[in-house]
Write a protein that holds these residues in place. Structure first.
Motif, short mmCIF file in Angstrom:
data_model
loop_
_atom_site.label_atom_id
_atom_site.label_comp_id
_atom_site.label_asym_id
_atom_site.label_seq_id
_atom_site.Cartn_x
_atom_site.Cartn_y
_atom_site.Cartn_z
N VAL A 156 99.00 -9.10 15.86
CA VAL A 156 98.15 -8.23 16.68
C VAL A 156 96.69 -8.35 16.23
CG1 VAL A 156 97.64 -5.80 17.21
CG2 VAL A 156 100.02 -6.63 17.23
N LEU A 157 96.49 -8.37 14.90
CA LEU A 157 95.14 -8.56 14.35
C LEU A 157 94.52 -9.87 14.83
CD1 LEU A 157 95.15 -7.67 10.52
CD2 LEU A 157 93.51 -6.88 12.25
N ALA A 158 95.31 -10.95 14.70
CA ALA A 158 94.80 -12.28 15.07
C ALA A 158 94.46 -12.35 16.55
CB ALA A 158 95.82 -13.35 14.70
N ALA A 159 95.26 -11.65 17.37
CA ALA A 159 95.08 -11.73 18.83
C ALA A 159 93.87 -10.96 19.31
CB ALA A 159 96.34 -11.24 19.53
N GLU A 160 93.22 -10.22 18.40
CA GLU A 160 92.00 -9.53 18.80
C GLU A 160 90.91 -10.53 19.14
OE1 GLU A 160 91.15 -6.77 15.65
OE2 GLU A 160 92.76 -5.41 16.27
N LYS A 161 91.01 -11.74 18.57
CA LYS A 161 90.07 -12.78 18.96
C LYS A 161 90.56 -13.42 20.26
CE LYS A 161 88.27 -13.83 14.43
NZ LYS A 161 88.01 -14.86 13.42
N ASP A 162 89.64 -13.90 21.03
CA ASP A 162 89.99 -14.37 22.36
C ASP A 162 90.50 -15.80 22.42
OD1 ASP A 162 89.81 -12.22 23.99
OD2 ASP A 162 87.66 -12.47 24.40
N ASP A 163 90.41 -16.51 21.28
CA ASP A 163 90.70 -17.94 21.35
C ASP A 163 92.11 -18.30 20.89
OD1 ASP A 163 90.29 -17.20 18.77
OD2 ASP A 163 88.77 -18.72 18.33
N VAL A 164 92.97 -17.29 20.76
CA VAL A 164 94.30 -17.58 20.26
C VAL A 164 95.35 -16.77 21.04
CG1 VAL A 164 94.30 -15.83 18.44
CG2 VAL A 164 95.63 -17.90 18.13
N GLU A 165 96.51 -17.38 21.20
CA GLU A 165 97.62 -16.70 21.87
C GLU A 165 98.82 -16.80 20.92
OE1 GLU A 165 99.19 -17.09 26.47
OE2 GLU A 165 97.20 -17.79 25.86
N VAL A 166 99.47 -15.67 20.67
CA VAL A 166 100.53 -15.66 19.67
C VAL A 166 101.89 -15.44 20.31
CG1 VAL A 166 101.37 -14.59 17.54
CG2 VAL A 166 98.92 -14.72 17.96
N PHE A 167 102.86 -16.28 19.93
CA PHE A 167 104.24 -16.11 20.37
C PHE A 167 105.07 -15.67 19.18
CE2 PHE A 167 103.96 -17.99 24.58
CZ PHE A 167 102.72 -18.63 24.50
N LEU A 168 105.49 -14.40 19.19
CA LEU A 168 106.32 -13.88 18.11
C LEU A 168 107.76 -14.26 18.39
CD1 LEU A 168 104.66 -10.37 17.85
CD2 LEU A 168 104.72 -12.07 16.01
N VAL A 169 108.35 -15.07 17.50
CA VAL A 169 109.71 -15.55 17.73
C VAL A 169 110.67 -14.80 16.82
CG1 VAL A 169 111.18 -17.61 17.86
CG2 VAL A 169 108.70 -17.82 18.21
N GLY A 170 111.71 -14.21 17.42
CA GLY A 170 112.69 -13.47 16.62
C GLY A 170 113.61 -12.65 17.50
N THR A 171 114.22 -11.61 16.89
CA THR A 171 115.16 -10.76 17.62
C THR A 171 114.37 -9.84 18.56
OG1 THR A 171 116.52 -10.81 15.63
CG2 THR A 171 117.11 -9.18 17.31
N THR A 172 114.59 -10.01 19.86
CA THR A 172 113.71 -9.40 20.86
C THR A 172 113.54 -7.88 20.69
OG1 THR A 172 114.38 -11.13 22.38
CG2 THR A 172 113.26 -9.23 23.34
N ASN A 173 114.67 -7.15 20.61
CA ASN A 173 114.52 -5.69 20.58
C ASN A 173 113.80 -5.19 19.32
OD1 ASN A 173 116.76 -6.36 19.03
ND2 ASN A 173 117.75 -4.36 19.36
N ILE A 174 114.05 -5.86 18.21
CA ILE A 174 113.34 -5.49 16.98
C ILE A 174 111.84 -5.72 17.12
CG2 ILE A 174 113.05 -6.04 14.51
CD1 ILE A 174 116.00 -6.67 14.36
N LEU A 175 111.48 -6.87 17.67
CA LEU A 175 110.06 -7.20 17.81
C LEU A 175 109.38 -6.26 18.81
CD1 LEU A 175 110.10 -11.11 17.68
CD2 LEU A 175 109.69 -9.48 15.84
N GLU A 176 110.11 -5.87 19.86
CA GLU A 176 109.54 -4.92 20.83
C GLU A 176 109.25 -3.58 20.16
OE1 GLU A 176 111.46 -6.63 25.03
OE2 GLU A 176 112.47 -5.02 23.93
#
Lengths: 349, 349
Positions: free
Chosen positions: A34-54
């Motif tokens: 979330v911190l990293a995505a505050e910059k506009d030049d990066v898009e982050v894909f969090l890979v893992g167990t969906t409900n936990i990550l949500e």
């Protein structure tokens, strides 16, 4: 044919993050994303167990939601599972899925704070190596005392064959050119003496290879030369590199404890020394510096794979995402491919 | 049957000194011998070209002439001669004659500031090894930061076989008992992680050997543990040990240069830091500390053979003679013989 991974639709670099790997996963990994995505030049894909990550994402104050995505991974690696087996048995664990995304071009880079071995095996198996690189290698800067020097391999390969030293030299050269702006890096072998005859069998054979390689090889250097700038790229076996790096990182702390103990009868002087250590001496700085830019990348993989410390918390994860982005922008994989091709065609690798 | 070399006619320890070996030989070697002979408990045999040594001795103010003797050596080693060949071709060079004196019982110890390889080959060939020790090993203390820790091998053996690590552990144990007064030294293997599976092939095999040895083996330690006292004896290949020691010795100087540069705008603070480094931080102290007592001894040789730095001047030579004497008095060779015999009979060496 290699895909051109540095051109992305919206100009943003896409980093697939193994959200389940690391001592503080998934909480701190998600926060770091979330911190990293505050910059506009990066898009982050969090890979893992969906409900936990949500759930974790819901706890965060997301300011740039369109830059964060969740990618489900059905398998979960448990503690104490052997990395070698686990990737075979669980090909849909988070780090493997993230690696597959790099291969398919859905992501430009992979970041994991989980097991280095699991990341390396996923990278080898699902992304593959650049021609001429046999196994991933770790390159790192030596920090403030030797700002123009990198060392390789820092621990990914033990019991190295002589030709691997040549591949390390090439990876280190690309690092020094890209991240230290050194036009023609001086390459040296770490040994027990400057003469060609010094060292162990592997190093002596590597000396011959490097001497005839056409690289800017300056010969052997000794332990006392590591920090004196004689070489920009110090090549060694990962067994030696790992031990040296950890030893180096530990010395500042020991020096501080020892000095403060000596000064215990002089509190004002001790306070001053403590301040000097904090502000000046890179006691703990060295390890964080190696995290930057090309540090922590698995060099030789046909895609940017960044390893973060297992103990990383959100700020370190955000930094690692940022530096994975820089590595993609610097085109390190393509540069390494071009350099290795010169030697591969000569039959040297 | 081993001769009992520690009982000498007049109670003095007799040291055969290679007077022709070292950067400042023979002048500084002769001066150092004269210094050492000022004490009443040592007798020095200067081995070399008789007329040259007589001339050098004539320049000195000898206060204790009856303790200094000249022993002629007809062969002279020239620079750039390979140590392996030279001992074969010149069996009457100074270091070889000195070794023969130890074998015959004419001397209790040998000291050389010349080529370590030439001294080691002379020792192996003319004195021989203790049963169970295959090749000489170097043990050294880690100095102020880790006063209760020694490391072995510091550079005499590269490409070690697993059983050599066991012999190193035993030599290190004897050192720690004799010179650090540690009753039951903790022994560790230097590796890339604490788990038994970590490290290179030789270290993993050595782990099994050490675990079943009956020694006080505490497992693997990492580079970050070298100075933290987890182990009293750190066992490693001489390739790794040589590089680590030289790196360690160099760091203090780099830290000082770096810190003073950072403080160049604050002259009073810089002067204070310079003083602190001089008085407190073992920048150059470490290497001189390893010279003491058991440091610089070729462990495993069936007699005390002491190696001094090539750059030694008279005071260092006098110290080295003194510490060779201490090693004889401590009975290190006999202790090593007894310890190795336990394992040799078990078929482990």
């Amino acid at each position: 044919v290699a895909e051109n991974k540095s051109i992305v639709p919206n100009g943003r670099i896409r980093v697939a993050v193994d959200a389940m790997g690391g001592d503080y996963a998934p909480q701190e990994i998600v926060k770091g994303a979330v911190l990293a995505a505050e910059k506009d030049d990066v898009e982050v894909f969090l890979v893992g167990t969906t409900n936990i990550l949500e759930q974790e994402l819901a706890k965060c104050k997301v300011t740039n939601g369109s830059s964060i995505h969740i990618v489900g991974a059905s398998d979960v690696i448990k503690e104490n599972e052997s990395p070698v087996d686990v990737i075979r048995r669980k090909p849909n664990c988070s780090v493997a899925i993230a690696a597959k995304m790099v291969k398919s071009g859905e992501a430009d880079a992979l970041l994991s704070a989980g097991s280095t071995a699991a990341a390396a095996i996923s990278a080898i198996q699902f992304i593959g190596m650049v021609d001429g690189a046999y196994r991933p290698a770790l390159v790192g800067s030596l920090g403030s005392f030797a700002p123009n020097t990198v060392m390789v391999d820092l621990g990914a390969n033990v019991d190295c064959k002589p030709h691997q030293f040549l591949a390390f030299a090439i990876a280190g050269s690309v690092y020094a050119k890209k991240f230290l702006n050194i036009a023609d890096p001086k390459i040296a072998l770490l040994s027990t003496g400057s003469e060609e005859s010094k060292g162990n069998d592997a190093v002596r054979e590597a000396y011959s290879l490097l001497k005839s390689s056409g690289l800017n090889f300056v010969g052997n250097i000794e332990g006392s030369d590591i920090l004196n700038g004689k070489a920009n790229v110090i090549v060694c076996d990962g067994f030696v590199g790992n031990i040296l790096l950890k030893f180096y990182e530990s010395i500042g702390g020991h020096a501080q404890v020892w000095t403060e103990r000596k000064l215990k009868k002089y509190p004002p002087l001790r306070a001053l020394v403590r301040l000097l250590f904090k502000r000046l001496f890179p006691a703990t700085k060295i390890s964080s510096e190696t995290e930057k830019a090309g540090g922590g990348i698995l060099w030789g993989v046909d895609g940017v794979v960044k390893i973060a410390h297992g103990a990383s918390r959100a700020p370190q994860i955000a930094n690692a995402i940022e530096s994975a982005k820089e590595a993609v922008n610097a085109g390190v994989v393509e540069s390494l491919r071009l350099e290795l091709a010169k030697f591969d065609q000569g039959g040297k690798l």
